[in-house]
Motif scaffolding. Structure first.
Motif, PDB file in Angstrom:
ATOM      1  N   GLU A  97       0.836  -1.205   0.000  1.00 25.39           N
ATOM      2  CA  GLU A  97       0.000   0.000   0.000  1.00 25.39           C
ATOM      3  C   GLU A  97       0.872   1.257   0.000  1.00 25.39           C
ATOM      4  O   GLU A  97       0.579   2.234  -0.722  1.00 25.39           O
ATOM      5  N   TYR A  98       1.931   1.239   0.787  1.00 24.56           N
ATOM      6  CA  TYR A  98       2.829   2.391   0.861  1.00 24.56           C
ATOM      7  C   TYR A  98       3.504   2.644  -0.487  1.00 24.56           C
ATOM      8  O   TYR A  98       3.603   3.795  -0.943  1.00 24.56           O
ATOM      9  N   ARG A 156       2.481   1.784  -3.459  1.00 26.02           N
ATOM     10  CA  ARG A 156       1.505   2.253  -4.440  1.00 26.02           C
ATOM     11  C   ARG A 156       1.158   3.729  -4.198  1.00 26.02           C
ATOM     12  O   ARG A 156       0.997   4.498  -5.148  1.00 26.02           O
ATOM     13  N   ASP A 157       1.052   4.118  -2.922  1.00 23.13           N
ATOM     14  CA  ASP A 157       0.766   5.521  -2.627  1.00 23.13           C
ATOM     15  C   ASP A 157       1.936   6.406  -3.049  1.00 23.13           C
ATOM     16  O   ASP A 157       1.733   7.500  -3.601  1.00 23.13           O
ATOM     17  N   LEU A 163       1.726   6.826  -6.766  1.00 23.64           N
ATOM     18  CA  LEU A 163       0.678   7.775  -7.140  1.00 23.64           C
ATOM     19  C   LEU A 163       1.144   9.217  -6.928  1.00 23.64           C
ATOM     20  O   LEU A 163       0.881  10.094  -7.756  1.00 23.64           O
ATOM     21  N   HIS A 164       1.832   9.471  -5.811  1.00 20.25           N
ATOM     22  CA  HIS A 164       2.321  10.824  -5.548  1.00 20.25           C
ATOM     23  C   HIS A 164       3.295  11.277  -6.632  1.00 20.25           C
ATOM     24  O   HIS A 164       3.244  12.432  -7.075  1.00 20.25           O
ATOM     25  N   ARG A 166       2.361  15.146  -7.250  1.00 18.68           N
ATOM     26  CA  ARG A 166       1.916  15.789  -6.019  1.00 18.68           C
ATOM     27  C   ARG A 166       3.091  16.287  -5.181  1.00 18.68           C
ATOM     28  O   ARG A 166       2.880  17.008  -4.187  1.00 18.68           O
ATOM     29  N   VAL A 192       3.254  11.537   2.695  1.00 16.85           N
ATOM     30  CA  VAL A 192       3.027  10.313   1.910  1.00 16.85           C
ATOM     31  C   VAL A 192       2.893   9.140   2.872  1.00 16.85           C
ATOM     32  O   VAL A 192       3.673   9.016   3.828  1.00 16.85           O
ATOM     33  N   ARG A 193       1.936   8.269   2.636  1.00 22.45           N
ATOM     34  CA  ARG A 193       1.751   7.104   3.498  1.00 22.45           C
ATOM     35  C   ARG A 193       3.014   6.252   3.532  1.00 22.45           C
ATOM     36  O   ARG A 193       3.609   5.964   2.504  1.00 22.45           O
TER      37      ARG A 193
END
Length: 228
Positions: free
Chosen positions: A118-119, A121-122, A125-126, A131, A152-153
């Protein structure tokens, strides 16, 4: 973004002069070593043991952050193994777009936890959606970069500090949450006795303004040197 404190990422020089592709080496390294040898009795002994070696920039912002996420809360050896599998899975380029198309089941098979997936992938995305102010980071102060990265996660202060050291080659980072740094200070300054953050900070006062360099030598002094 306007209003961010300004700094300047140090210049780098090639780590080798034989014409081969070489990772970047900070141009301040020799000056920092001379300073630390004068100011610190332990580093006076350690630094000559690692002549010609230095911290090196990994060169790619996304891959550097991804590697730090992969290495969270596992041993150096385990992190190296998982990163190798993850690199093989990603193929020829460790890019945000490539990470986003990987199947979570394949990433799990490479040794990544669901949380780290999950981290990653986040993070992808950033970067993919721009971002983050990547192009501006070389001019920002350390704390401003840490503030943006920790939004960011999966990126906490330690991961952001590793980025400052290994990508931007900032010279005065003191990662007090780093186990290797604490172990190195304990072994070299306190005969292996437990060390608090306060103890570590006090030792590191003599290292300013080159605390990143001194931290690197603490890692090198360990039986299994840290590598982020």
């Amino acid at each position: 973004m306007a209003g961010k404190p300004r700094s300047k990422t140090p210049a780098t020089v090639p780590a080798a002069s034989d014409g081969s592709d070489a990772v970047a080496r900070p141009d301040y390294w020799d000056e920092a070593c001379r300073h630390l040898v004068k100011k610190d009795r332990i580093l006076r002994r350690l630094i000559p043991q690692y002549q010609g070696a230095s911290i090196e920039s990994r060169g790619d912002a996304f891959a550097t952050l991804a590697r730090s996420i992969v290495g969270q809360q596992i041993s150096v050896a385990a992190a190296k193994t998982v990163w190798g599998r993850f690199e093989a899975l990603a193929g020829s380029a460790m890019t945000p777009a490539q990470i986003l198309v990987l199947a979570p089941t394949d990433m799990r098979a490479a040794g990544l936890s669901m949380r780290k997936i999950e981290y990653l992938r986040d993070l992808a995305l950033h970067f993919g959606e721009e971002r983050l102010s990547v192009q501006d980071w070389p001019q920002w102060e350390d704390e401003a970069i840490i503030s943006e990265l920790t939004a960011v996660r999966g990126i906490g202060r330690w991961t952001a500090e590793m980025f400052l050291m290994f990508h931007l080659l900032r010279p005065n980072v003191l990662p007090l949450d780093d186990v290797g740094l604490i172990q190195g200070i304990s072994r070299n300054y306190f005969s292996g006795e437990p060390v608090s953050r306060s103890d570590a900070r006090e030792v590191a006062e003599a290292w300013k303004p080159w605390r990143s360099v001194a931290t690197w030598y603490m890692w090198r002094s360990l039986a299994v040197p840290q590598a982020y």
